[in-house]
Design an enzyme around this catalytic site. Structure first.
Site, PDB file in Angstrom:
ATOM      1  N   LYS A  25       7.008   7.268   8.558  1.00 55.79           N
ATOM      2  CA  LYS A  25       6.024   7.118   7.485  1.00 55.79           C
ATOM      3  C   LYS A  25       4.693   6.756   8.136  1.00 55.79           C
ATOM      4  O   LYS A  25       4.671   5.985   9.109  1.00 55.79           O
ATOM      5  CB  LYS A  25       6.504   5.987   6.564  1.00 55.79           C
ATOM      6  CG  LYS A  25       5.665   5.736   5.320  1.00 55.79           C
ATOM      7  CD  LYS A  25       6.313   4.589   4.504  1.00 55.79           C
ATOM      8  CE  LYS A  25       5.595   4.331   3.195  1.00 55.79           C
ATOM      9  NZ  LYS A  25       6.251   3.272   2.391  1.00 55.79           N
ATOM     10  N   SER A 100       7.136   4.785  -2.280  1.00 56.64           N
ATOM     11  CA  SER A 100       6.019   5.373  -1.569  1.00 56.64           C
ATOM     12  C   SER A 100       6.415   6.122  -0.298  1.00 56.64           C
ATOM     13  O   SER A 100       5.601   6.846   0.253  1.00 56.64           O
ATOM     14  CB  SER A 100       5.023   4.274  -1.198  1.00 56.64           C
ATOM     15  OG  SER A 100       5.620   3.357  -0.292  1.00 56.64           O
ATOM     16  N   SER A 124      10.369   1.189  -2.188  1.00 57.73           N
ATOM     17  CA  SER A 124       9.776   2.382  -1.570  1.00 57.73           C
ATOM     18  C   SER A 124      10.655   3.113  -0.561  1.00 57.73           C
ATOM     19  O   SER A 124      10.311   4.205  -0.132  1.00 57.73           O
ATOM     20  CB  SER A 124       8.443   2.022  -0.902  1.00 57.73           C
ATOM     21  OG  SER A 124       7.440   1.864  -1.878  1.00 57.73           O
TER      22      SER A 124
END
Lengths: 434, 487
Positions: A25, A100, A124
């Site tokens: 990420k 996310s 997330s």
């Protein structure tokens, strides 16, 4: 990196992650790579250091494939809040992958990488894992160092693996967990082998089912997939017991005070003075600040900075921030009491399957509700997972959430692994049509 | 100042003492003064994303030492908080400080104030002392139309020491500030360098009608970096406030700056544009836990404190409060005094005090050198004191001996006395002969004295001293001369 891994393998290095490609990420700093955090603010930011997690995996021999899109500063549940555009769900590209860590989930679901690293502040890792049919683990707060991870809400943020199976998650956790003196909230405890309980039978396992997680709010298709998973667990020898988490209804409200409060302060450093985006035209210092932050941040980030600034303001602090901290303690106490009657808690990861892109953009509260089942564990600092347990409406994956006591990752991974030995949901792949 | 006025002055001080640690409070960067701009600013100091603060335990040790030195409470658990505001030299957009629960609370500091007959003991109570990080520096002059930012100072450990509004004049404020300045150096937590900003004070000043219990509205004078400026700034501010009130205007709460060039204070910002700092506990740092064992360990390493030493000096040696305070104004002086006495004997305490604060202090300040590098060290001074005490030399000759030793002519008083034949003539036969000689050679003076002119007697003593180059024992000469002239 790949060449170095080849050499290690040629020399007989049997490290389990040597040569394994991984993706991150874009919230993890990697030396000499851009770390954008999905924001215009950091579009061209290059960190001169590696995050602890990256350092550990590099040492283990993993090969960095690349960095993955995400909701801006990890604020979002659909990955539609990225400055660089939305991520689409490989199971249905008209739908969101969750957020996310949406990029991390999509890339593993599409089998572009065997595993990816995400972060979880209110769900997330788990919610996108559920939406994309993956296994995702948020470790106990303090188990994995936050050093080098761009902070969203410091007291809630925790990094973890997203992979096909619980076993893969355990192998990655073996590398990334452990004390790091650069993070004062990292817990100094002996290193663990998280594969140790994988083979442990489930006979006698007590699964707590919080009535609050099974009340209204959950879609029927999600409910039936969860019920089937619980039936499978009973077949494996587990027993289910009802438990109460009486304060869990307050978790969303407490989260949306604490997380924005911390974020409003954490994101103050993005002021255009030293690095990152700076608005091109301004008349004075205050104008530079406001234009830089107005142009550099997206709408959801601004919304949370405003909320956080408000709840910390003089005259409101006690009513919001202090009260939220009290609720946080009550929620942790609820879990502590529940774990006196069970070994793990199970329930849905999200109330629905992945929703269509654009579906909830106009209603932040509806969007926030997709984290209703995941947020309380962040507030309590507990470890939690999502594992695939079937499909719901529109043939979209459903995730089963497993929550354990503090530092019970080994046991939780075993509980997930045993289920994955008798089911094949985690091996299902989307048919990708572009 | 202001005595006889119908106004009472009320002052409280906030002092930022830079702590003498090797590295910054939350990063490993050096805190050495004077490096090239931003050469001592690490990723943590410039607040790159993802980096985290780690508390430097040395800074906590300094805070504990201070707490012990002022008899304060040391919190078993204190909390670091974020003070949020935007400024270019504040890299994170917040300063890590302590707000609700500081590491040190309470305690007091006592010091004599005034001089001579008006010396009195001032006790100032402390509200709290807390740990925090310093900000960087904005350089407005170096770049035309732009501001430079130097983050070397960002993250430097500070102890902010806050008093109760216990001071009633600029003299008291300066006396407290000097005592605090001496104390932090005494216990080794701050180098006290005011030019480099290691020790800087803010003064909260208000006035109220004498006898009124309620405090007046205060104005805060920021960044006073010398004791002289502190005195000037407070005096100006007090006169200004009294004048405002007497002319029927209200004082409004404000932050003011002192301009040394004009000697005036001027408002920087008023309360209306005060920041809302939105303090909250820093989630990146755990609460600071301090065990009684840790405090005990640090307590054992603490030196004897100036106040304890003052009490001991006045009790043990019968010194006045003023002398005792002067001898403990720095640790170097106190150590010098104690060491000199250990050579000279405790009986010479008063003589020793006079010499250290008189001849020695004058020499040091004239030549601008530190006590530690003075050419006359305790053993040498003690050798002089001993010869004064046993009447080998007079006080006047002793000054010549001191000069000689200062210049490096000889290693102790005896060597100088012998080499130059400075030994005082105390032999009664020799004095007798000397007095006879002086009487014989100065018949005119003798006549005058016998005629009732007392002045002539002193002239005769002077003659005796002149003949012996000051070596004759003046007491014996006086005695014998009087006896012989009376016959």
């Amino acid at each position: 990196m790949a060449r170095a891994a080849d050499q290690r393998l040629a020399k007989g290095d049997s490290g389990i992650l040597v040569g394994i490609p991984l993706a991150y990420k874009d919230i993890f700093c990697i030396r000499n790579w851009r770390t954008t955090c999905g924001s215009r603010m950091l579009e061209n930011f290059v960190a001169p250091y590696d995050a602890h997690v990256v350092e550990q995996l590099d040492t283990a021999g993993a090969v960095t494939l690349g960095k993955l899109n995400m909701d801006e500063f990890a604020m979002g549940s659909s990955n539609e809040n990225s400055y660089f555009g939305p991520v689409k769900n490989p199971w249905d590209t008209t739908r969101v992958p969750g957020g996310s860590s949406g990029g991390s989930a999509a890339v593993v679901a599409a089998r572009l990488a065997p595993a990816a690293l995400g972060t979880d502040t209110g769900g997330s890792i788990r919610q996108p894992a559920a939406f994309c049919g993956l296994t995702g683990l948020k470790p106990t707060y303090g188990a994995v160092s936050r050093y080098g991870i761009v902070a969203y809400a410091s007291s809630l943020d925790q990094a973890g693996p997203m992979a096909k199976s619980a076993e893969d998650c355990a192998l990655i956790l073996n590398s990334i967990a452990g004390f790091d003196q650069r993070d004062s909230t990292s817990v100094d405890r002996p290193r663990e082998d998280y594969t140790i309980d994988l083979a442990k039978p489930l006979k006698g396992l007590r699964i707590g089912l919080p009535c609050e997680f099974f009340a209204e709010g959950m879609d029927a298709d999600v409910r039936s997939a969860i019920e089937l998973a619980l039936a499978e667990y009973r077949k494996l020898g587990a027993v289910t017991v009802d438990v109460d988490l009486p304060n869990s209804a307050l978790s969303l409200a407490a989260y949306y005070v604490i997380a924005p409060a911390e974020a409003s302060s954490n994101l103050s450093r993005f002021d255009g003075v030293r690095y990152g985006f700076r608005a091109p035209d301004y008349s004075d210092l205050n104008d530079m600040y406001s234009k830089t932050r107005a142009q550099g941040f997206g709408a959801e980030v601004k919304r949370r900075i405003l909320m956080g600034t408000y709840v910390l303001s003089h005259g409101y602090y006690d009513a919001y921030y202090l009260k939220a901290q009290k609720i946080r303690r009550l929620i942790a106490n609820d879990f502590r009491a529940a774990f006196e009657h069970c070994d793990v808690i199970m329930g849905p990861t999200a109330p629905t399957v992945a929703f269509p892109l654009g579906d909830k953009n106009d209603d932040p509260v509806q969007m926030y509700l997709s984290d209703i089942y995941t947020i309380s564990t962040n507030l309590a600092g507990l470890p939690a997972m999502s594992i695939p347990c079937g499909f719901g409406k529109h043939k979209m994956p459903v995730g089963l959430q497993i929550i354990g006591p503090w530092f019970s990752e080994s046991r939780m991974l075993g509980v997930a692994h045993q289920y994955q030995q008798t089911t094949d949901w985690h091996t299902r792949m989307p048919e990708i049509s572009v | 100042m202001n005595s006889g006025s119908k106004w009472e002055v009320v002052i409280g001080l906030e002092t930022h003492a830079q702590l003498q640690t090797k590295s910054k409070i939350f990063s490993g960067s050096s805190i050495e003064f004077g490096a090239a701009p931003n050469a001592q600013a690490s990723a943590v100091d410039i607040a790159l994303p993802g980096v985290l603060p780690v508390l430097n335990r040395e800074a906590v040790v300094c805070a504990i030492k201070f707490g012990l030195a002022v008899g304060a409470n040391i919190a078993p658990r204190s909390v670091f908080a974020r003070k949020n505001y935007f400024y270019p030299d504040l890299p994170k957009g917040y300063q890590i400080s302590q707000f609700e629960i500081p590491v040190v609370s309470g305690g007091s500091l006592s010091t004599p104030v005034g001089a001579g007959d008006t010396v009195s003991q001032l006790t100032v109570h402390l509200t709290r002392a807390h740990l925090e990080e310093d900000a960087g520096k904005s350089l407005h002059e170096d770049f035309h139309g732009k501001t430079g930012i130097d983050l070397n100072r960002a993250g430097t450990p500070l102890l902010e020491i806050v008093t109760e509004p216990d001071m009633r004049s600029s003299a008291e404020a300066v006396a407290y500030a000097k005592a605090l300045h001496a104390l932090v150096q005494w216990i080794g937590i701050c180098d006290g360098n005011m030019q480099e900003g290691s020790f800087r004070c803010d003064a909260n000043v208000s006035v109220r009608p004498l006898g009124q219990a309620e405090l007046g509205t205060r104005r805060e004078i920021k960044n006073l970096n010398s004791f002289r400026f502190m005195q000037q700034a407070i005096d100006y501010e007090v006169a200004w406030q009294i004048n405002e009130i007497e002319e029927g205007r209200m004082i409004t709460q404000a932050t003011v700056l002192f301009d040394p060039a004009s000697g005036e204070t001027r408002a920087m910002r008023s309360k209306e544009d005060a920041h809302d700092y939105r303090y909250f506990p820093d989630p990146d740092l755990l609460p600071l836990d301090i065990s009684p064992e840790w405090i005990g360990e640090i307590g054992k390493s603490m030196p004897e404190l100036p106040q304890q030493m003052q009490t001991r000096f006045s009790g043990q040696y019968g010194l006045s409060l003023y002398d005792a305070a002067a001898l403990t104004s720095s640790r170097d002086i106190a150590i010098y005094f104690a060491e000199t006495l250990s050579h000279a004997g405790a009986g010479q305490a008063k003589l020793c005090a006079n010499w250290i604060m008189g001849e020695l202090a004058a020499r040091l300040s004239r030549e601008g050198i530190e006590l530690s590098t003075a050419p006359v060290q305790p053993a040498a001074l003690a050798s002089i004191l001993k010869r004064i005490a046993d009447q080998t030399i007079s006080n006047k000759i002793a000054k010549d001996v001191f000069d000689a030793l200062w210049r490096g002519d000889g290693k102790d008083a005896d060597e100088v006395i012998d080499a130059r034949g400075l030994r005082q003539i105390s032999d009664s036969g020799a004095i007798d002969a000397l007095v006879d000689e002086v009487i014989g050679a100065n018949s005119k003076l003798v006549e005058e004295f016998r005629g009732g002119k007392e002045k002539a007697f002193n002239a005769l003593v002077g003659q005796a001293m002149k003949v012996t180059k000051g070596k004759a024992n003046p007491v014996q000469v006086t005695e014998l001369l009087r006896k012989k002239l009376a016959n």
